[in-house]
Design a protein around this motif. Structure first.
Motif, PDB file in Angstrom:
ATOM      1  N   ALA A 132       2.966  13.857  -2.362  1.00 37.54           N
ATOM      2  CA  ALA A 132       3.340  12.794  -1.416  1.00 37.54           C
ATOM      3  C   ALA A 132       2.972  11.421  -1.982  1.00 37.54           C
ATOM      4  N   SER A 133       1.880  11.355  -2.722  1.00 36.66           N
ATOM      5  CA  SER A 133       1.461  10.071  -3.311  1.00 36.66           C
ATOM      6  C   SER A 133       2.451   9.618  -4.366  1.00 36.66           C
ATOM      7  N   ALA A 134       2.922  10.570  -5.172  1.00 38.15           N
ATOM      8  CA  ALA A 134       3.894  10.220  -6.217  1.00 38.15           C
ATOM      9  C   ALA A 134       5.207   9.744  -5.602  1.00 38.15           C
ATOM     10  N   HIS A 178       4.706   6.217  -4.181  1.00 40.35           N
ATOM     11  CA  HIS A 178       4.634   5.266  -5.287  1.00 40.35           C
ATOM     12  C   HIS A 178       6.032   4.972  -5.847  1.00 40.35           C
ATOM     13  N   ALA A 235       0.831  -1.203   0.000  1.00 32.40           N
ATOM     14  CA  ALA A 235       0.000   0.000   0.000  1.00 32.40           C
ATOM     15  C   ALA A 235       0.872   1.262   0.000  1.00 32.40           C
ATOM     16  N   LEU A 236       0.251   2.365  -0.424  1.00 30.88           N
ATOM     17  CA  LEU A 236       0.995   3.620  -0.536  1.00 30.88           C
ATOM     18  C   LEU A 236       1.122   4.357   0.794  1.00 30.88           C
TER      19      LEU A 236
END
Lengths: 368, 389
Positions: free
Chosen positions: A281-283, A286, A3-4
């Motif tokens: 932050a998601s990038a 990932h 999970a991220l």
């Protein structure tokens, strides 16, 4: 893919790193600057003792081998407090290159060596255009040329150098004190250690080649991706740090008889910046996961991270200085340090335009 | 079905792909779809093809119109991971979703969270089978962004409420069978504490609707009038005067959906489909396309990360970020699509189909379900904890 969101181990690592980096604070970079030092050697020794220098080094070589997502966690926390260290150049980039090529990275993990990456020759990141000459001589090579923008360039004990041999680009692992090599300190805006290097007939042996002769970009590729992801994490942390400083100021500074954070014009800009930071932050998360799970297919994830992080950090520091007003322009306040580091971090290892082009090419979109 | 890790998920993928391939009629597969291909269901719905109806019925018999709902309520009891596989396989096989509706998106989740067991067993299967089409009665002429100011009033008449007032922006009210509405049931209480969440059959005497013509030329929204409408007391979700709790819950849900483009309100037209012709080479447009690609990819990852966060215990008010960012991004996407399409994109119905009306439609994304400005207010006050005036 995991999970991220951070795993339990990553949360523990983050909490420990945050406490350590916050204790040093921006005051550490300020002191390093005022003393004219490349970084705080005592602080780095503590990081080495905590296993940070070996974060990507195998346990058989004394590393902690925690992986790329963990390296991102550390870089993000260093970014929040603007900690200066050879972490990215040495523990991330060089450790990855050496390990991939089957060479020992034990000296990185135990801190006896620090590495710099001697790559850029012009004002922009362009590895394929490397011109430095590696002329064959007997069983070895002679390196001649210059490198323009080398992070940790004055302090590193060893260098990874990309140069052009007859067979093509080749990566060398050489002593930074080699004869014929001169290093000139560059005084850049972020007050960190950077240098311009001149190679005048520097000798390297065949054993100094990392990977294959002519396979320099193959050897360097994974290391560059790791470095790009990790500088992105540092820029994310920097954005978060600058943003926290700015919202803190919005809550205390009074003008017109009111706390300025109560003005909707500033609230909405702060909320927009919060949104950009969250998306970035998601990038970053990932990219870390991709490097751990499928490093040979992580190019898109990494370029996405670097593009987003460069842009978001720029916005965070511009808004930070503007919302601080006049004192944001003073050396006494820390927000300016964030602005200066953001500019260097955005440039290093490929700027927004470079990585936007990479994303477009990898997505098969019409590139310019 | 249990979610038994990657291996069984791979087996599940094979199984569901095979089922889709064997059951999806030609009418609902193998091409690009537009708004006219959406199956809304309901008493009066005119199916576009026999295959569309067949596909809806076959899916609902397997619970696949509401994959994550419990089988007792007409769902398939899928885990989140399984639902994702189902959607991925639909997309891969280019098969249209069998049913979309406000019942699935809004009322269902509200009943699952606040309804009685009897209500769930009564209303939910009607939704999954596509028998009843719901609409949402929230906004009023005087209560848009300030939704808690609704004035439509339900007078307590013992065994029923007698409702009078007007709703606006009621999506497809003229085509819906039932409406869920916010109705003021206590005028003395604070504005958030006197609202009830009522369920009303649109054929009840006293209800009338009037479509509103929009800039897109379409009329998906209506004004809905309540004139002495009798609503039985058991047609309430949650407690009397506690309807705002239900509404708030749903708004959060709606925001995530609009932000994620999951509601069908947002088209998912790709930039590549318009740029692909290769004659768009000017640096400014190319740069915009590159930025949009980057932001869209990062936003997609953010939706994923927030789903992971939600599983871990919720994202709270930060979900306003998804609504804000996703809708602004979608508006940017359509501006770029129009630029790339050039004069071919200007027709109401031209080379790129309904691109122009879709572009106009996207302007509502950042207005409906809470404006971008309201989202930024929520983020400022609830997440960043910046002070009020």
């Amino acid at each position: 893919m995991t999970a991220l969101i951070p795993t339990e181990d990553e949360v523990m690592l983050r909490d420990a790193a945050r406490a350590f980096c916050e204790a040093a604070g921006v005051a550490n970079l300020r002191a390093v600057r005022d003393a004219g030092k490349p970084y705080d050697a005592d602080l780095w020794a503590e990081m080495v003792a905590m296993g940070w220098a070996g974060v990507l080094v195998g346990e058989d070589e004394g590393g902690s081998d925690m992986g790329f997502a963990a390296a991102n966690v550390l870089a993000e926390e260093m970014g929040r407090s603007l900690i200066a260290s050879p972490f990215l150049s040495s523990a991330v980039i060089a450790a990855t290159a050496l390990r991939r090529a089957g060479r020992s990275a034990a000296a990185i993990a135990d801190g006896t060596a620090t590495y710099a990456l001697a790559l850029d020759e012009t004002r922009k990141f362009a590895p394929e255009a490397t011109a430095m000459e590696a002329r064959a001589l007997g069983n070895g090579f002679v390196l001649t040329g210059s490198k323009a923008f080398v992070a940790e360039g004055t302090s590193a004990s060893r260098l990874l150098v990309l140069a052009r041999a007859e067979a093509g680009l080749t990566l060398f692992d050489i002593d930074a004190e080699s004869a014929g090599l001169s290093r000139d300190r560059l005084a850049l805006v972020d007050s960190r250690d950077h240098a311009a290097l001149r190679f005048e007939g520097v000798e390297a042996t065949g054993d100094d080649v990392v990977g294959e002769v002519g396979g320099g970009l193959v050897a360097l590729g994974p290391a560059l991706r790791a470095g790009q992801a990790t500088i992105s994490a540092e820029l994310l942390g920097l954005s978060v740090g600058a943003f926290a400083m700015t919202t803190g100021y919005l809550k205390e500074r009074k003008q017109f008889g009111r706390v300025i954070g109560s003005f909707q014009a500033l609230q909405h800009r702060a909320a927009h910046l919060f949104s950009e930071i969250e998306v970035t932050a998601s990038a970053i998360a990932h990219a870390g996961r991709m490097l751990d799970a499928d490093p040979d297919n992580a190019d898109l994830a990494v370029s996405l991270a670097k593009a987003r992080a460069s842009e978001t950090a720029g916005l965070a520091v511009r808004e930070g200085v503007q919302m601080h007003g006049g004192i944001g322009m003073t050396d006494e306040y820390d927000i300016g340090f964030y602005m200066k580091r953001a500019r260097v971090g955005a440039e290093w290892l490929g700027d927004y335009g470079y990585h936007a082009g990479r994303v477009a090419a990898l997505k098969g979109q019409a590139a310019a | 079905m249990a979610d038994g890790g990657q291996e069984s998920l791979a087996a599940f993928r094979d199984e569901i792909a095979d089922w889709i391939d064997r059951n999806a009629p030609a009418d609902v597969r193998g091409r690009d779809f537009d708004e006219s291909d959406i199956c809304w269901g309901g008493r009066n719905f005119v199916f576009k093809s026999e295959g569309q109806k067949l596909w809806m019925d076959r899916c609902s018999a397997r619970g696949l119109t509401a994959p994550r709902w419990d089988t007792a309520y007409g769902g398939a009891g899928f885990t989140r991971a399984q639902e994702k596989v189902w959607l991925e396989e639909l997309a891969r096989l280019r098969v249209k979703k069998p049913l979309e509706s406000f019942g699935l998106w809004m009322l269902g989740p509200a009943l699952l969270a606040f309804g009685t067991e009897e209500q769930k067993r009564h209303y939910l299967p009607q939704i999954t089978r596509g028998e009843i089409r719901w609409c949402q009665g929230y906004s009023e002429p005087g209560a848009g962004s300030d939704l808690a100011s609704v004035q439509t009033f339900g007078a307590d008449k013992g065994d029923h409420w007698l409702v009078n007032g007007q709703k606006i922006w009621t999506s497809y009210a003229d085509k819906a069978d039932w409406i869920f509405a916010l109705v003021r049931t206590d005028r003395e209480a604070a504005k958030h504490k006197g609202i009830s969440f009522l369920l009303v059959d649109m054929t009840t005497p006293g209800i009338s609707t009037r479509p509103i013509r929009l800039i897109s030329g379409k009329s998906p929204f209506c004004e809905t009038f309540f004139d002495d409408v009798v609503i039985p007391k058991d047609q309430i979700v949650g407690e009397v005067n506690r309807g705002w709790d239900v509404a708030k819950h749903l708004l959060t849900h709606e925001r995530e959906m609009i932000g994620g483009g999951g509601s069908g309100a947002i088209g998912a037209r790709s930039i590549g489909s318009v740029l692909a012709d290769g004659d768009i080479t000017d640096p400014h447009t190319v740069a915009r396309a590159q930025k949009l690609e980057i932001d869209s990819l990062a936003f997609g990852l953010t939706m994923e990360r927030y789903r992971d966060l939600a599983k871990q215990g919720g994202v709270g008010h930060a979900s306003a970020m998804l609504k804000y960012y996703g809708t602004e991004l979608n508006k940017d996407r359509y501006e770029l699509l129009m630029t790339a399409g050039g004069s071919d994109a200007l027709a109401w119905d031209g080379k790129y189909g309904a691109l122009a009306p879709e572009w106009l439609r996207t302007k509502a994304n950042s207005i409906e379900g809470g404006t971008s400005e309201v989202m930024l207010d929520i983020l400022s006050k609830r997440v960043l904890e910046l002070p009020g005036e």
